[in-house]
Design an enzyme around this catalytic site. Structure first.
Site, mmCIF file in Angstrom:
data_model
loop_
_atom_site.group_PDB
_atom_site.id
_atom_site.type_symbol
_atom_site.label_atom_id
_atom_site.label_comp_id
_atom_site.label_asym_id
_atom_site.label_seq_id
_atom_site.Cartn_x
_atom_site.Cartn_y
_atom_site.Cartn_z
ATOM 1 N N HIS A 171 0.867 -1.184 0.000
ATOM 2 C CA HIS A 171 0.000 0.000 0.000
ATOM 3 C C HIS A 171 0.898 1.228 0.000
ATOM 4 O O HIS A 171 1.795 1.330 0.829
ATOM 5 C CB HIS A 171 -0.922 0.008 1.223
ATOM 6 C CG HIS A 171 -2.088 0.927 1.043
ATOM 7 N ND1 HIS A 171 -1.945 2.291 0.977
ATOM 8 C CD2 HIS A 171 -3.407 0.676 0.873
ATOM 9 C CE1 HIS A 171 -3.144 2.839 0.779
ATOM 10 N NE2 HIS A 171 -4.046 1.881 0.707
ATOM 11 N N ARG B 7 -6.717 10.629 -0.639
ATOM 12 C CA ARG B 7 -6.296 11.111 -1.958
ATOM 13 C C ARG B 7 -7.493 11.319 -2.873
ATOM 14 O O ARG B 7 -7.513 12.246 -3.675
ATOM 15 C CB ARG B 7 -5.309 10.118 -2.570
ATOM 16 C CG ARG B 7 -3.926 10.213 -1.961
ATOM 17 C CD ARG B 7 -2.998 9.134 -2.449
ATOM 18 N NE ARG B 7 -3.206 7.852 -1.780
ATOM 19 C CZ ARG B 7 -3.519 6.715 -2.382
ATOM 20 N NH1 ARG B 7 -3.645 6.677 -3.684
ATOM 21 N NH2 ARG B 7 -3.691 5.611 -1.686
#
Ligand SMILES: Cc1cc2nc3c(=O)[nH]c(=O)nc-3n(C[C@H](O)[C@H](O)[C@H](O)COP(=O)(O)OP(=O)(O)OC[C@H]3O[C@@H](n4cnc5c(N)ncnc54)[C@H](O)[C@@H]3O)c2cc1C
Ligand SMILES: *[C@@H]1O[C@H](CO)[C@@H](O)[C@H](O)[C@H]1NC(C)=O
Ligand SMILES: *[C@@H]1O[C@H](CO)[C@@H](O)[C@H](O)[C@H]1NC(C)=O
Ligand SMILES: *[C@@H]1O[C@H](CO)[C@@H](O)[C@H](O)[C@H]1NC(C)=O
Length: 471
Positions: free
Chosen positions: A252, A275
């Site tokens: 990740h 994000r």
């Protein structure tokens, strides 16, 4: 009367789904079966407890289709076609089953690599506090299992299994104690992945599966709990099972670096949604990547830009608007843990917080970002710019680093959740598997939200078929 015993090894979402469904299948068909759930930790829940993004399901409300979900999943990782087909086709009934059990799945978002919104999670609780999806799923099914009289034993690690030619087919040894042996008629492995043991050797001083299959990631921090140690894969192998995609490990891109303990090997996940709502990534005041690309490409970009640098700090920066859209109560949780902080929109404060010698580069970066138009590709290939940055009164700022997150590979299964043998690729009688301990669904890259779904779809199937195998 001799009750048959079905044992389930591992009390995460896959194990709980299997246990509840096995109970119902036996009950509905007047089959006398004892369902035994074995968990090695003090508490059940595993990595399932940690999930926050959500669980996928085709959502016609947003014009999503089975075909689109199938295509996104295959394009992202190239998983096995028949396993993905079942995952997609069973997704509406899986979500419905959870809702019937009392899980609110009303919030739907569109995560990276998905062409429609289909990742479901709970709405906020009565006081506005977030209800994490993984916790809610485990808590709901655990209570359900307890109410149904399923035997849940914790601090019970299955350390070896022998296969008997005649029923009961399997004999399990618990906690390496020869006086604690249980013979069972069917067995379901739901013990999770191996991303929680990131060093070359594990707590038993054995070479880890990570070292064996993906040594390039050894000694990198992880978002997993230490319980994800690969026991299930080893137990399966000892019974002659075959594996698939063991070298495929998902890194990740954004684990939080805790400034009070920057070298900690266990890290909190900075969710993708930070994000999605407009968070950008900065290295020495500059952007370097499309923040919304897939996990594998983002990780590659981070490792490339920091390679060989003495100060490899990557910063995640959000405007106040992005923070608001993500959810201030969730941010407050990370802030309290010291993982993210508010910084005034002031050149000196920002330069100091991001350890920049020259803050004019950052200023240029933010101005450049604000000049981009939605729908038009910038030089990094990004075309969604959810919020403006320069005018934000303050920013949320966190340091991030790529972490071991998910192990795509595992024991090979078929669409009936039967574990296949190495010799002939045929089902091993009485042996089933579901969840992260199995492989084949995600290929080389898992889409956000597909793992919880896999646990429910294949866990339920394993539970039903384990009962059917008792005849
Ligand atoms: C931080 C984080 C966030 C995530 N967010 C999401 C998300 O939003 N959406 C999504 O789809 N996926 C997400 N994932 C992935 C997903 O949570 C896991 O892949 C999934 O929950 C695995 O479930 P499982 O039931 O297979 O295993 P687990 O939930 O890990 O449970 C396995 C259990 O088996 C036990 N066990 C292991 N070996 C033995 C043994 N020998 N004997 C007895 N018990 C044993 C373990 O102690 C553990 O409790 C996330 C993962 C992490 C780490
Ligand atoms: C779904 O498609 C219809 C018809 O093309 C369109 O009118 C509608 O706005 C779409 N809904 C969403 C949520 O995108
Ligand atoms: C092994 O199991 C037996 C029976 O449950 C128990 O009495 C004994 O204390 C256990 N031994 C160890 C070393 O834990
Ligand atoms: C593993 O090795 C260490 C150091 O050699 C030793 O102290 C420890 O007891 C070992 N643990 C096990 C479970 O064998």
């Amino acid at each position: 009367m001799n009750s048959k015993i079905v044992a389930i090894v591992g009390g995460g979402l896959a194990g709980l789904s299997a246990a509840v469904e096995a109970h119902d299948q036996a009950y509905n068909h007047y089959i006398d079966a004892t369902i035994l759930l074995l968990e090695k930790e003090n508490n059940i829940g595993g990595n399932s407890m940690k999930a926050t993004s959500g669980i996928n399901g085709v959502e016609p409300k947003y014009n999503d289709t089975m075909g689109a979900f199938y295509k996104d999943t295959i394009q992202s990782g190239g998983g096995q076609a028949d396993l993905v087909t079942k995952l997609v086709q069973d997704s509406p009934s899986a979500l419905n089953w959870l809702e019937q059990a009392g899980v609110d799945l009303s919030v739907v978002s569109q995560c990276g690599g998905h062409s429609y919104p289909r990742t479901h999670r709970c709405g906020p609780g009565p006081n506005g506090a977030p209800i994490p999806i993984g916790f809610k799923l485990v808590d709901t099914l655990k209570k359900r299992a307890q109410n149904l009289g399923i035997d849940i034993r914790t601090n019970a690690r299955v350390t070896s299994i022998t296969y008997n030619q005649l029923p009961p087919l399997f004999t399990l040894t618990i906690n390496n104690n020869d006086s604690e042996r249980i013979s069972v008629d069917a067995l379901i492995l739901t013990s999770g992945g191996f991303g929680g043991q990131i060093h070359a050797t594990d707590l038993d001083n054995k070479t880890t599966l990570l070292k064996e299959y993906a040594p390039q990631w050894v000694d990198r921090a992880t978002t997993n709990g230490p319980w994800a140690n690969g026991d299930g894969v080893r137990l399966g192998l000892s019974l002659g099972a075959t594996t698939v995609d063991m070298d495929q490990v998902q890194i990740h891109p954004t684990g939080f670096v805790d400034p009070n303990n920057p070298t900690a090997m266990s890290k909190f996940l900075a969710p993708e949604a930070l994000r999605a709502y407009g968070g950008i990534l900065l290295y020495q005041g500059r952007r370097f990547v499309n923040e919304l690309t897939t996990r594998d490409l983002l990780t590659q970009a981070i490792l490339q830009v920091t390679s060989g640098q003495s100060s490899p700090s990557i910063w995640l920066l959000l405007s106040d608007q992005a923070g608001h859209d993500f959810g201030e109560s969730s941010l407050a949780f990370y802030e309290k843990k010291g993982l993210i902080k508010k910084v005034n929109n002031n050149e000196d404060d920002l330069a100091q917080a991001m350890q920049l010698d020259d803050s004019s580069i950052l200023k240029q970066t933010l101005e450049q970002y604000d000049s981009q138009q939605n729908g038009k590709l910038d030089s990094f290939g990004k075309s969604r710019f959810p919020t403006k940055l320069v005018s934000s009164p303050y920013y949320w700022l966190a340091q991030i680093t790529p972490c071991v997150h998910y192990t795509m590979g595992g024991l090979k299964i078929n669409t009936d959740a039967q574990i296949l043998d190495k010799e002939n690729n045929l089902p091993i009688p009485g042996l089933f598997g579901a969840g992260e301990v199995t492989g084949g669904v995600h290929g080389s890259n898992r889409l956000a939200g597909n793992s919880l779904l896999e646990c429910v779809v294949y866990g339920r199937t394993a539970g039903i078929n384990a009962i059917k195998s008792l005849n």
